[in-house]
Each structure stands twice: as C-alpha cells, then as structure tokens.
Enzyme design. Structure first.
Site, PDB file in Angstrom:
ATOM      1  N   CYS A   1      66.418  87.480 140.511  1.00  0.00           N
ATOM      2  CA  CYS A   1      65.154  87.930 139.910  1.00  0.00           C
ATOM      3  C   CYS A   1      64.961  87.288 138.535  1.00  0.00           C
ATOM      4  O   CYS A   1      65.537  87.741 137.539  1.00  0.00           O
ATOM      5  CB  CYS A   1      65.150  89.455 139.799  1.00  0.00           C
ATOM      6  SG  CYS A   1      63.657  90.083 139.017  1.00  0.00           S
TER       7      CYS A   1
ATOM      8  N   CYS B   1      63.377  89.578 135.888  1.00  0.00           N
ATOM      9  CA  CYS B   1      64.268  90.637 135.368  1.00  0.00           C
ATOM     10  C   CYS B   1      65.282  90.042 134.391  1.00  0.00           C
ATOM     11  O   CYS B   1      65.583  90.634 133.370  1.00  0.00           O
ATOM     12  CB  CYS B   1      65.060  91.307 136.483  1.00  0.00           C
ATOM     13  SG  CYS B   1      64.137  91.694 137.949  1.00  0.00           S
ATOM     14  N   ASP B   2      65.855  88.887 134.731  1.00  0.00           N
ATOM     15  CA  ASP B   2      67.029  88.383 134.002  1.00  0.00           C
ATOM     16  C   ASP B   2      66.777  87.125 133.175  1.00  0.00           C
ATOM     17  O   ASP B   2      67.668  86.683 132.449  1.00  0.00           O
ATOM     18  CB  ASP B   2      68.165  88.076 135.017  1.00  0.00           C
ATOM     19  CG  ASP B   2      68.564  89.316 135.799  1.00  0.00           C
ATOM     20  OD1 ASP B   2      68.466  90.415 135.238  1.00  0.00           O
ATOM     21  OD2 ASP B   2      68.963  89.182 136.966  1.00  0.00           O
TER      22      ASP B   2
END
Ligand code: NAP
Length: 297
Positions: free
Chosen positions: A129, A132-133
């Site tokens: 992701c 997200c990261d």
C-alpha cells in the site's frame, strides 16, 4: 433475524446495503476490517461516472454514510461460516445471525509475489500500500512491482516523496491506462525496468534491494532500494464459503451478471465473483443487482 446479510463493506457490499434498505428490507453488513474496501487507498478516482475527481476515502465514506443513513446495521465482525437453508445462519467470530438471503461481497486481497522473505519483510521495507506507507520512504529509492493501474498510481504517488522510483514490470506493455504511463515517462525520478521479474528480496532485517531478471536477455541485476511496493493485482478470499457456493480454479465465486450463485438466496457481488471487468462501477452495479434480487426472497 434480518432479511439480508451482506458480507463485506466495500463498494459492492455498501451499495447492496443501500439498495436493500431502499427496497424496505432489514440489512446487516458484516466486515472484518474497516469499511470501504480496496478503493480506500486510492488517492484520486477519475473514472467513476459523474465524479471527475474524488479520493477513495471520500468515496467510501460517502457510501458508508449513505447506507447507515438509510438504516443499514453495520458490525465490524469477520464471518467464519454460512449455513444454508430457508433461514441462513451467518456465524462470525462473535455471534450468530439469521437471515433470508446472503450477499457475499468480500472483494479481493493483495496478491503476493511469492518470494522468499516477502512476508517477513512486510513492515521492514515490503509494502502492498503506497498511500499507507509511502511517507516512510521520503527521499529514499523505492521499487514498484506491477503494470496495472495500481502500480502506475503507486509509482506516481511515490515519485512525489521518494528520491527515485523504479517501476518493474514483467512485460514491455502496461495493463494500466496509457495516460498514466505517459505521465510517468515525463517524471525525471521514475525509471522503467521492463521485461523484468523480481527474483529475490535483498537485505537481512530490512530491505536493501531487489534482484530482477530480464526475461528476454536473462540478465540479472541488483537494484538498490529501501522500499518495495508490490502491486500485482488481487486474489479472492472465499474459502469460508466453499461449502455453499462453487468456486472457480482461482477461488472466485462462480456467478454471472445476475449475481446468482446457484444456491437459492446466496448471491455474490463485486470483485469476489467470476467476471472480466473489476471496476468501481461494476462493483456498484453488482451490489444493486444482488440486493434487488435478494429483496424478492
Ligand atoms: P491488475 O490490473 O490485475 O494488474 C496487475 C499487474 O501485475 C499486471 O500488469 C500484471 O502483469 C502484473 N502481475 C501479475 N502477477 C504478477 C507476478 N506474479 N509477477 C509480476 N507481475 C505480475 O491489478 P491492479 O493494478 O491492482 O488493478 C486491479 C483493478 O482495479 C483493475 O481493473 C484496475 O483497472 C482497477 N484499478 C482502477 C483504479 C482507478 O481507476 N483509479 C486504480 C487502481 C486499480 P501483466 O500485465 O503482464 O499480466
């Protein structure tokens, strides 16, 4: 006792909730993670009719609010089994619920590359992701694996944070939209590594690179990166339902455009069922079709 239980709160499941409720039925949606499904991590949706630009989060929140506003019940519980009969019993990790019809809308989960160390390196440089990261890799070099829309979007997103983005794809043609490929070609910090497959993840405790093999020349190259973002598509997660519906050899629930599974009162909607096009629009369409059919039971 509910009229309809929907398993999964992605685009298909939430749309099923909206349509089921508007058909006057009592609806419970069960979701093991958070509502929204896969689209929640997409920064900008550009292909949903009538919405030129909307973030995946905003889109999912809108669907959820609309469903709850219409009286749909929602519980954050993972389903472990469904027992068929005139009254169906849906068992979760915490309770049992009865209903007349079940709509399975479990979507799909990220497909792993299947490399050694891949799973143990999640959180140590391997991610599925980018939104997200990605921020953890500011000013670092990263690799994105894949050639679909997710990989292209991930590469574009990461190019805004990272020093360098290697886009590694196994062919020299992309599955994703040409418009997005053209945008990436113009970015100075994006390098295409084509006709190449990842062979191994380098690094002991943390990712230090990725070894790739060119499928045309057999040349093996080590690319030094701190992050590896895997975006090679999705796979279904329908094993809990194999006793009540038929799965194809890839694990998708066998159902056509009617969303009927062959088991009376059990429907499959969205990415979890056999189909050729998996888009937000087709997921929403399935949710509506399945709910209106389930409402007649
Ligand atoms: P996808 O379209 O299935 O693409 C997966 C990519 O990964 C393909 O390029 C495939 O290569 C490659 N791949 C698959 N298995 C591999 C392996 N073992 N090793 C190396 N490469 C591998 O998946 P996606 O990009 O996640 O997209 C899924 C669906 O969501 C698509 O319909 C897409 O259009 C949609 N989507 C839409 C948006 C948007 O509209 N904003 C955003 C994201 C996704 P090949 O091409 O060679 O098969």
């Amino acid at each position: 006792m509910y009229d309809i239980i929907v398993i999964g709160a992605g685009t298909a499941g939430l749309t099923a909730g909206i349509y089921g409720s508007r058909a006057g039925k009592s609806v419970l949606i069960l979701e093991q993670k958070t509502y929204g499904g896969q689209i929640i991590n997409t920064p900008d949706i550009e292909n949903y009719p009538g919405l030129a630009h909307v973030s995946g989060f905003q889109f999912a929140q809108g669907l959820y609010d609309q469903a709850i506003g219409l009286g749909v019940d929602y519980k954050s519980e993972g389903v472990v089994s469904v027992t068929d009969g005139d009254i169906k019993v849906v068992k979760t990790s915490e309770a049992e619920y009865e209903c007349k019809a079940v709509i399975i809308a479990t979507g799909a989960k990220n497909r792993p590359l299947g490399l050694e160390k891949e799973q143990e390196m999640v959180g140590a440089g391997v991610s599925y992701c980018a939104t997200c990261d990605g921020a953890f890799f500011r000013n670092k070099d990263v690799a994105v694996i894949g050639g679909g829309n997710t990989a292209l979007e991930d590469a574009a997103f990461l190019s805004n944070y990272c020093n360098k983005v290697y886009l590694i794809h196994r062919r020299d043609q992309f599955r994703g939209d040409e418009k997005d490929v053209a945008l990436l070609r113009e970015k100075e910090n994006v390098e295409f590594v084509l006709d190449s497959v990842p062979e191994s993840i380098l690094g002991d405790d943390m990712v230090s690179g990725i070894r790739v093999k060119n499928v045309k020349t057999d040349a093996v190259t080590d690319i030094s990166v701190k992050g590896i973002f895997i975006a090679i598509g999705q796979m279904p997660d329908n094993n809990a339902f194999s006793n009540i519906v038929k799965l194809d050899d890839q694990g998708y629930i066998i159902a056509d455009e009617s969303c009927e599974t062959g088991t009376k009162g059990i429907y499959a909607a969205g990415d979890c069922r056999t189909k050729t096009v998996r888009q937000l629009t087709t997921a929403a369409a399935d949710g509506a079709v399945a709910a209106l059919a389930a409402a007649k039971i």
